[in-house]
Design an enzyme around this catalytic site. Structure first.
Site, mmCIF file in Angstrom:
data_model
loop_
_atom_site.group_PDB
_atom_site.id
_atom_site.type_symbol
_atom_site.label_atom_id
_atom_site.label_comp_id
_atom_site.label_asym_id
_atom_site.label_seq_id
_atom_site.Cartn_x
_atom_site.Cartn_y
_atom_site.Cartn_z
ATOM 1 N N LYS A 14 -44.361 -67.483 64.666
ATOM 2 C CA LYS A 14 -44.652 -68.981 64.881
ATOM 3 C C LYS A 14 -43.425 -69.600 65.351
ATOM 4 C CE LYS A 14 -45.291 -69.287 60.336
ATOM 5 N NZ LYS A 14 -45.012 -67.793 59.966
ATOM 6 N N ARG A 89 -49.089 -75.177 54.550
ATOM 7 C CA ARG A 89 -49.279 -74.070 53.983
ATOM 8 C C ARG A 89 -50.006 -73.962 52.569
ATOM 9 N NH1 ARG A 89 -44.098 -72.113 55.887
ATOM 10 N NH2 ARG A 89 -43.666 -70.023 55.216
ATOM 11 N N ARG A 128 -34.785 -59.144 62.780
ATOM 12 C CA ARG A 128 -34.503 -60.792 63.175
ATOM 13 C C ARG A 128 -33.003 -61.077 62.945
ATOM 14 N NH1 ARG A 128 -38.345 -65.343 60.951
ATOM 15 N NH2 ARG A 128 -37.486 -64.759 59.089
ATOM 16 N N ARG A 161 -31.399 -64.534 57.437
ATOM 17 C CA ARG A 161 -31.661 -65.279 56.550
ATOM 18 C C ARG A 161 -31.626 -64.870 55.183
ATOM 19 N NH1 ARG A 161 -36.926 -67.865 58.868
ATOM 20 N NH2 ARG A 161 -37.768 -67.640 56.939
ATOM 21 N N ARG A 172 -43.084 -63.189 49.584
ATOM 22 C CA ARG A 172 -43.376 -64.244 50.779
ATOM 23 C C ARG A 172 -44.570 -63.572 51.108
ATOM 24 N NH1 ARG A 172 -38.742 -64.130 54.758
ATOM 25 N NH2 ARG A 172 -39.956 -65.426 56.138
#
Ligand code: AP5
Length: 225
Positions: A14, A89, A128, A161, A172
């Site tokens: 996203k 969300r 990432r 992160r 998550r």
């Protein structure tokens, strides 16, 4: 200008798509996760309240999110259009967004769901790297920066992160299934939902998103003509 929502599980791309679209079309990319992380970094009251939820992979309560997003959406750059990433969300957030857009006399052009299998999500999230200064996103294998560990855009040091530990990623994904997946039905019911294969490469996915938006706009114009 366009107003779209990008929907999809953690790591579906996203943020990557929204930021590329912002560069290509000049439409503001508004990411609830980036706004929350900036509040955590700046140790604001909102950041202090949100941090424990984010660190364990839970959603931040709707009331906090809705106030934050109402404030962001009222800023001048967002009045003409936006790419929403990570918001809404929950169904309650989607209803609140719908009401807010109605109040200012506009509506969403499209909601685009990025479909990515779980194994690919895990591969993406484990590699990432994120820029804490400008929120640019990289991947150590598939989208590396020019200089290892350094942001191409602003030269800050890239980080992983806080919510990228395996147990938090699992949480998550569970939270996504339970609380965000119901939005697919919500937006399908409003004939706004479009699904794309999120594994087709960043440029191809962006072209697919632009086609969807162009078609949505054309059919809206036909209906009002
Ligand atoms: P948030 O920051 O929104 O995280 P998320 O939705 O879990 O999504 P991610 O940012 O992890 O992934 P992404 O889909 O943007 O993928 P990306 O482009 O980075 O939320 C974090 C937390 O904040 C939540 O857990 C919650 O606590 C809180 N929060 C936020 N919004 C909230 C809300 N509305 N309500 C309540 N709480 C909220 O890509 C991932 C990787 O894949 C990158 O390395 C990238 O380089 C790579 N990649 C991307 N696209 C491709 C491609 N096409 N091919 C190959 N690799 C690709």
């Amino acid at each position: 200008m366009i107003r779209i929502v990008l929907l999809g599980p953690p790591g579906s791309g996203k943020g990557t798509q929204a930021s590329a679209l912002q560069k290509r079309r000049g439409i503001p990319h508004i990411a609830s996760g980036d706004l929350l992380r900036a509040n955590v970094r700046d140790n604001t009251e909102l950041g202090r309240q949100a941090k424990p939820y984010m660190n364990r992979g839970d959603l931040v309560p709707d009331t906090l999110i809705l106030d934050m997003m109402a404030e962001r959406l009222s800023q001048p750059d967002a009045r003409k259009g936006c790419i929403l990433d990570g918001f809404p969300r929950t169904v309650a957030q989607a209803e609140a967004l719908e009401q807010r857009l109605e109040q200012i006399g506009c509506e969403l052009d499209a909601v685009i769901y990025l479909r990515v299998p779980e194994a690919e999500i895990l591969r993406r999230l484990s590699g990432r790297r994120t820029c804490p200064a400008c929120n640019a996103v990289y991947h150590v294998d598939t989208m590396p920066p020019q200089r290892e560990g350094i942001c191409d855009a602003c030269a800050a040091e890239l980080v992983q992160r806080q919510d990228e530990k395996p147990d938090v990623i699992r949480k998550r994904l569970e939270v996504y299934e339970e609380q965000t997946q119901p939005l697919l039905r919500f937006y399908r019911g409003r004939s706004l939902l479009h699904e794309i294969d999120g594994t087709i490469g960043v440029d191809n996915a962006m072209d697919a998103i632009e086609d969807i938006v162009a078609n949505a706009r054309a059919s809206a114009q036909e209906q009002t003509a």
